[in-house]
Design a protein around this motif. Sequence first.
Motif, PDB file in Angstrom:
ATOM      1  N   THR A 268       0.844  -1.181   0.000  1.00 17.42           N
ATOM      2  CA  THR A 268       0.000   0.000   0.000  1.00 17.42           C
ATOM      3  C   THR A 268       0.881   1.232   0.000  1.00 17.42           C
ATOM      4  N   SER A 269       0.268   2.370  -0.246  1.00 13.72           N
ATOM      5  CA  SER A 269       1.008   3.630  -0.217  1.00 13.72           C
ATOM      6  C   SER A 269       0.006   4.763  -0.108  1.00 13.72           C
ATOM      7  N   PHE A 270       0.480   5.953   0.227  1.00 10.91           N
ATOM      8  CA  PHE A 270      -0.385   7.123   0.251  1.00 10.91           C
ATOM      9  C   PHE A 270      -0.798   7.476  -1.175  1.00 10.91           C
ATOM     10  N   PHE A 271      -2.077   7.789  -1.349  1.00 12.22           N
ATOM     11  CA  PHE A 271      -2.621   8.190  -2.652  1.00 12.22           C
ATOM     12  C   PHE A 271      -2.296   7.176  -3.749  1.00 12.22           C
ATOM     13  N   ARG A 272      -2.365   5.893  -3.406  1.00 16.28           N
ATOM     14  CA  ARG A 272      -2.097   4.856  -4.404  1.00 16.28           C
ATOM     15  C   ARG A 272      -3.148   4.927  -5.512  1.00 16.28           C
ATOM     16  N   ASP A 273      -2.745   4.896  -6.767  1.00 21.77           N
ATOM     17  CA  ASP A 273      -3.622   5.141  -7.918  1.00 21.77           C
ATOM     18  C   ASP A 273      -4.156   6.567  -7.813  1.00 21.77           C
ATOM     19  N   ARG A 274      -3.294   7.517  -8.009  1.00 23.26           N
ATOM     20  CA  ARG A 274      -3.561   8.925  -7.712  1.00 23.26           C
ATOM     21  C   ARG A 274      -4.819   9.452  -8.384  1.00 23.26           C
ATOM     22  N   ASP A 275      -5.090   9.060  -9.629  1.00 24.40           N
ATOM     23  CA  ASP A 275      -6.272   9.565 -10.336  1.00 24.40           C
ATOM     24  C   ASP A 275      -7.561   9.216  -9.585  1.00 24.40           C
ATOM     25  N   ALA A 276      -7.602   8.018  -9.000  1.00 31.04           N
ATOM     26  CA  ALA A 276      -8.798   7.605  -8.257  1.00 31.04           C
ATOM     27  C   ALA A 276      -8.983   8.462  -7.016  1.00 31.04           C
ATOM     28  N   TRP A 277      -7.891   8.778  -6.333  1.00 31.07           N
ATOM     29  CA  TRP A 277      -7.985   9.621  -5.134  1.00 31.07           C
ATOM     30  C   TRP A 277      -8.367  11.058  -5.496  1.00 31.07           C
ATOM     31  N   ASP A 278      -7.877  11.540  -6.623  1.00 33.09           N
ATOM     32  CA  ASP A 278      -8.267  12.878  -7.080  1.00 33.09           C
ATOM     33  C   ASP A 278      -9.773  12.920  -7.352  1.00 33.09           C
ATOM     34  N   TYR A 279     -10.290  11.859  -7.983  1.00 32.06           N
ATOM     35  CA  TYR A 279     -11.730  11.793  -8.240  1.00 32.06           C
ATOM     36  C   TYR A 279     -12.504  11.776  -6.926  1.00 32.06           C
ATOM     37  N   LEU A 280     -12.021  10.999  -5.974  1.00 40.78           N
ATOM     38  CA  LEU A 280     -12.682  10.932  -4.674  1.00 40.78           C
ATOM     39  C   LEU A 280     -12.695  12.309  -4.007  1.00 40.78           C
ATOM     40  N   ALA A 281     -11.568  13.009  -4.077  1.00 44.06           N
ATOM     41  CA  ALA A 281     -11.444  14.318  -3.429  1.00 44.06           C
ATOM     42  C   ALA A 281     -12.334  15.371  -4.081  1.00 44.06           C
ATOM     43  N   HIS A 282     -12.439  15.330  -5.415  1.00 46.65           N
ATOM     44  CA  HIS A 282     -13.155  16.387  -6.136  1.00 46.65           C
ATOM     45  C   HIS A 282     -14.638  16.096  -6.335  1.00 46.65           C
ATOM     46  N   GLU A 283     -15.029  14.820  -6.305  1.00 47.09           N
ATOM     47  CA  GLU A 283     -16.416  14.473  -6.602  1.00 47.09           C
ATOM     48  C   GLU A 283     -17.164  13.826  -5.421  1.00 47.09           C
ATOM     49  N   ILE A 284     -16.566  12.853  -4.779  1.00 47.68           N
ATOM     50  CA  ILE A 284     -17.301  12.075  -3.779  1.00 47.68           C
ATOM     51  C   ILE A 284     -17.311  12.732  -2.403  1.00 47.68           C
ATOM     52  N   VAL A 285     -16.149  13.148  -1.925  1.00 48.35           N
ATOM     53  CA  VAL A 285     -16.102  13.793  -0.609  1.00 48.35           C
ATOM     54  C   VAL A 285     -16.977  15.043  -0.572  1.00 48.35           C
ATOM     55  N   PRO A 286     -16.936  15.924  -1.587  1.00 48.60           N
ATOM     56  CA  PRO A 286     -17.851  17.081  -1.564  1.00 48.60           C
ATOM     57  C   PRO A 286     -19.326  16.682  -1.553  1.00 48.60           C
ATOM     58  N   LYS A 287     -19.687  15.591  -2.246  1.00 47.00           N
ATOM     59  CA  LYS A 287     -21.080  15.134  -2.226  1.00 47.00           C
ATOM     60  C   LYS A 287     -21.495  14.685  -0.833  1.00 47.00           C
ATOM     61  N   ILE A 288     -20.610  13.966  -0.160  1.00 41.60           N
ATOM     62  CA  ILE A 288     -20.912  13.517   1.196  1.00 41.60           C
ATOM     63  C   ILE A 288     -21.088  14.712   2.124  1.00 41.60           C
ATOM     64  N   VAL A 289     -20.185  15.670   2.044  1.00 40.73           N
ATOM     65  CA  VAL A 289     -20.257  16.860   2.898  1.00 40.73           C
ATOM     66  C   VAL A 289     -21.522  17.662   2.597  1.00 40.73           C
ATOM     67  N   ALA A 290     -21.839  17.836   1.318  1.00 37.57           N
ATOM     68  CA  ALA A 290     -23.009  18.629   0.919  1.00 37.57           C
ATOM     69  C   ALA A 290     -24.319  17.979   1.342  1.00 37.57           C
ATOM     70  N   SER A 291     -24.327  16.654   1.499  1.00 37.64           N
ATOM     71  CA  SER A 291     -25.561  15.958   1.864  1.00 37.64           C
ATOM     72  C   SER A 291     -25.868  16.043   3.356  1.00 37.64           C
TER      73      SER A 291
END
Length: 411
Positions: A75-98
């Motif tokens: 394992t590593s920090f931000f493994r598969d960086r594109d997936a983590w970027d998507y999570l940061a920009h799309e999923i986490v904001p949706k969770i917070v906004a809900s």
Amino acid sequence: MNLSQAEPEFEALLDYLKHNRGCDLTEYKRSSLVRRLRVRMQSINIGSYQDYLQYLQSHDQEWMALLDTVLINVTSFFRDRDAWDYLAHEIVPKIVASKQPDESIRVWSAGCAAGHEVYTLLMLFAEALGIEACLQRVQFYATDVDEAAIGQARLATYNSKEVTSIPPQLLEKYFEPTPNGYVFHRQLRRQIVFGRHNLAKNAPMSKIDLLSCRNVLIYFNGETQASIFVRFHFALKNTGFLFLGKSETLVNHRQIFTPINLKHHVYAKGLNLELDNHLLINPKSSKKQALDAMTYQVRIWQTAYETSHEAQLAVDVNGRLVATNEQANILFGLTLNNYHRPFEELEPGKLLGSHTSMKAFYRNRRRITLKNIEWNTLKGTSYFDISIVPVFSQKQHLLGVNLTFIDVSDR
């Protein structure tokens, strides 16, 4: 010796580990197990499974070395960086906004290994909310079957090579350089509840908004994966998200999860669970046994994990804690380590035990409410009305009880 010739010796080796060392590897993919066992055997110059079994029997610590090889924590920090970027920009904001501004958020890193993943998740939420709001609102759960990995994750200390994948601004903000390595933010680290957990056997967390399980399921066979996905369905809120690794795919024949982004392996809850899904939890049982198990699961989850502002706990007929809701965890300081312990040994059990006998309740099998029960702690004195409700199977067999603690201190 080819695999077919060695198969009986291989299975005997797995049987020994399961029954003599409490290390059950039978649900892992055979091809992965064979490859990793051979790696360990070659490292100590052993050529056959039979010889290795004898070595295990005569060397008490060898099974732990084997486990380190099998449960390799890549394992590593931000493994598969594109997936983590998507999570940061799309999923986490949706969770917070809900959520309402003061509403809690629950995140589960299943198969956390040495902690890289859960600390990456923490950074994403701290960036989205701010550190203070993250401390107040977000609860993280980090679990793994490997005790050594959990211990390493708790230390939250990483060498210079391990932190190279962290963006410099985040490294400076969330890590402290020390002579022993880089240590993750001490206050934020306290937001994580660590615990040993077997995804194929243990009850899942509850009311989870984001469940991250990356590059763990690939080590399980298809049948076990399907049962784990059913548990994940139980764990997630209806608005929750599942985040898998790039090598993993959903194996359940029903679409109990709906893809949000296939490229980055992010899913939402799909169809509701049906009988066939429940049966996957214990596929080797007879249908009658599995149906009873399903009924038990459903009734417990319906009672103990329903949406409630009151602390609720479920205790089975053997007097052991089997489920809690978030309010109960906060009120009594309960964690994963308390599951399946005798209820009478836990704080809520001690509070209850001075006023009523659970054995007497199991005999009478009638709902009761204890009024104005006093609870003294270092924080002060509180008063509760405690409702104790029996939980029955469809055939009216007593499964356990559901307890609700209603705070009446201000009344």
